[in-house]
Design a protein around this motif. Structure first.
Motif, PDB file in Angstrom:
ATOM      1  N   HIS A 257      -8.159  -2.510  -0.920  1.00  0.00           N
ATOM      2  CA  HIS A 257      -9.211  -2.321   0.077  1.00  0.00           C
ATOM      3  C   HIS A 257      -9.277  -3.530   0.986  1.00  0.00           C
ATOM      4  CE1 HIS A 257     -10.614   1.145  -2.218  1.00  0.00           C
ATOM      5  NE2 HIS A 257     -10.270   0.411  -3.274  1.00  0.00           N
ATOM      6  N   THR A 258      -9.089  -3.283   2.285  1.00  0.00           N
ATOM      7  CA  THR A 258      -9.121  -4.377   3.241  1.00  0.00           C
ATOM      8  C   THR A 258     -10.487  -4.391   3.920  1.00  0.00           C
ATOM      9  OG1 THR A 258      -6.829  -3.800   3.660  1.00  0.00           O
ATOM     10  CG2 THR A 258      -7.800  -5.422   5.118  1.00  0.00           C
ATOM     11  N   SER A 259     -11.120  -5.559   3.968  1.00  0.00           N
ATOM     12  CA  SER A 259     -12.344  -5.685   4.765  1.00  0.00           C
ATOM     13  C   SER A 259     -11.992  -6.527   5.971  1.00  0.00           C
ATOM     14  CB  SER A 259     -13.469  -6.375   3.994  1.00  0.00           C
ATOM     15  OG  SER A 259     -13.246  -6.346   2.623  1.00  0.00           O
TER      16      SER A 259
ATOM     17  N   ARG B  17       0.827  -1.189   0.000  1.00  0.00           N
ATOM     18  CA  ARG B  17       0.000   0.000   0.000  1.00  0.00           C
ATOM     19  C   ARG B  17       0.878   1.263   0.000  1.00  0.00           C
ATOM     20  NH1 ARG B  17      -4.195  -1.343   3.835  1.00  0.00           N
ATOM     21  NH2 ARG B  17      -5.722  -1.544   2.173  1.00  0.00           N
TER      22      ARG B  17
ATOM     23  N   GLU C  55      -0.640   4.756  -1.182  1.00  0.00           N
ATOM     24  CA  GLU C  55      -1.995   4.854  -0.630  1.00  0.00           C
ATOM     25  C   GLU C  55      -1.999   4.804   0.884  1.00  0.00           C
ATOM     26  OE1 GLU C  55      -4.147   1.554  -2.197  1.00  0.00           O
ATOM     27  OE2 GLU C  55      -3.811   2.186  -4.268  1.00  0.00           O
ATOM     28  N   LYS C  56      -3.115   5.281   1.455  1.00  0.00           N
ATOM     29  CA  LYS C  56      -3.314   5.129   2.897  1.00  0.00           C
ATOM     30  C   LYS C  56      -4.325   4.017   3.125  1.00  0.00           C
ATOM     31  CE  LYS C  56      -1.908   9.636   4.422  1.00  0.00           C
ATOM     32  NZ  LYS C  56      -1.806  10.332   3.113  1.00  0.00           N
ATOM     33  N   ALA C  57      -4.378   3.513   4.358  1.00  0.00           N
ATOM     34  CA  ALA C  57      -5.224   2.355   4.662  1.00  0.00           C
ATOM     35  C   ALA C  57      -6.699   2.580   4.314  1.00  0.00           C
ATOM     36  CB  ALA C  57      -5.079   1.966   6.118  1.00  0.00           C
ATOM     37  N   ASP C  58      -7.209   3.789   4.547  1.00  0.00           N
ATOM     38  CA  ASP C  58      -8.647   4.009   4.298  1.00  0.00           C
ATOM     39  C   ASP C  58      -8.861   4.862   3.041  1.00  0.00           C
ATOM     40  OD1 ASP C  58      -7.476   6.221   5.292  1.00  0.00           O
ATOM     41  OD2 ASP C  58      -8.887   6.546   6.950  1.00  0.00           O
ATOM     42  N   ASP C  59      -7.931   4.736   2.119  1.00  0.00           N
ATOM     43  CA  ASP C  59      -7.943   5.556   0.914  1.00  0.00           C
ATOM     44  C   ASP C  59      -9.083   5.148  -0.025  1.00  0.00           C
ATOM     45  OD1 ASP C  59      -7.162   7.333  -1.007  1.00  0.00           O
ATOM     46  OD2 ASP C  59      -5.030   6.800  -0.867  1.00  0.00           O
ATOM     47  N   GLU C  60     -10.092   6.002  -0.158  1.00  0.00           N
ATOM     48  CA  GLU C  60     -11.222   5.709  -1.061  1.00  0.00           C
ATOM     49  C   GLU C  60     -10.740   5.644  -2.510  1.00  0.00           C
ATOM     50  OE1 GLU C  60     -14.885   5.707  -0.592  1.00  0.00           O
ATOM     51  OE2 GLU C  60     -14.264   5.008   1.395  1.00  0.00           O
TER      52      GLU C  60
END
Ligand code: CA
Length: 227
Positions: free
Chosen positions: A213-215, A198, A203-208
């Motif tokens: 994308h991690t669930s 990432r 990117e950042k962890a909560d990057d829209e």
């Protein structure tokens, strides 16, 4: 016909393996020590390397890591050692397949040919997801034409996710696909790789607007932010 290099100190096995693979039409050369093998691998660029883990001068696992640091040639480990931790260390070190001696000629050929098929098929393949481009043959990836500097495992993780765009891949699945061992308590390893990947993708962890994308509890998916 493929160019195969065998690194094995046992002369009898060396002769048997060379003879067998040569009878299948491959061009086979062999070296009895890790250092000689490494040198040969660098000069000769073989299509596949078969290595014994018990060599007189180098730990097989160290040899494997050295080989991996110079190129991505498929490596088949042929060894008398079958302890779980040795097998796992070999895959972690970059082995593509692992077979315990004694092995029959037909089984050896089948494994060699399967590895060669896989690497041939991949040579010209490309995966494109939005601005992400992955060249499977030379194992290069770029984001918006900027090359990404990835480790072997990061690259493999990226390829696996990119070949399943839009699908949530569980950590267990990812682990068994990339590390070639069933996933159990290895979720942490995956987390670390996803996190460094990432960062390298910027990117950042909560990057829209990101690709990864991690669930929580489900896994991770890769998709283009532009649909
Ligand atoms: Ca040996």
């Amino acid at each position: 016909m493929a160019k195969i290099l065998l690194i094995e100190d046992d002369q009898r096995i060396r002769e048997l393996v060379c003879e067998h693979l040569a009878s299948e039409g491959h061009s086979v050369s062999s070296e009895p020590t890790g250092m000689e093998g490494l040198q040969k691998a660098t000069i000769d660029s073989p299509d596949l390397i078969v290595i014994d883990l018990g060599l007189p001068d180098l730990e097989g696992i160290d040899l494997l890591k050295m080989l991996r640091s110079v190129n991505d040639v498929p490596v088949l480990v042929l060894t008398a050692r079958e302890e779980e931790d040795v097998v796992l260390a070999a895959f972690e070190g970059g082995a593509d397949d692992y077979v315990v001696k004694p092995v029959s000629g037909p089984q050896l050929s089948a494994r060699v040919n399967a590895l060669l098929r896989r690497s041939d098929a991949g040579k010209n393949e490309k995966i494109v997801v939005g601005g992400l481009e992955i060249l499977l043959g030379p194992r290069r990836a770029s984001m918006n034409e900027v090359p990404l500097d990835l480790t072997t495992k990061e690259f493999d993780v990226l390829v696996y996710l990119a070949s399943r765009t839009g699908t949530v891949v569980s950590k267990e699945e990812l682990h068994s696909a990339v590390w070639k061992t069933p996933g159990g308590s290895e979720g942490r390893t995956i987390d670390v790789h996803i996190s460094t990947l990432r960062k390298k993708l910027g990117e950042k962890a909560d990057d829209e607007k990101g690709y990864l994308h991690t669930s929580i509890g489900a896994g991770v998916k890769l998709e283009s932010p532009n649909g």
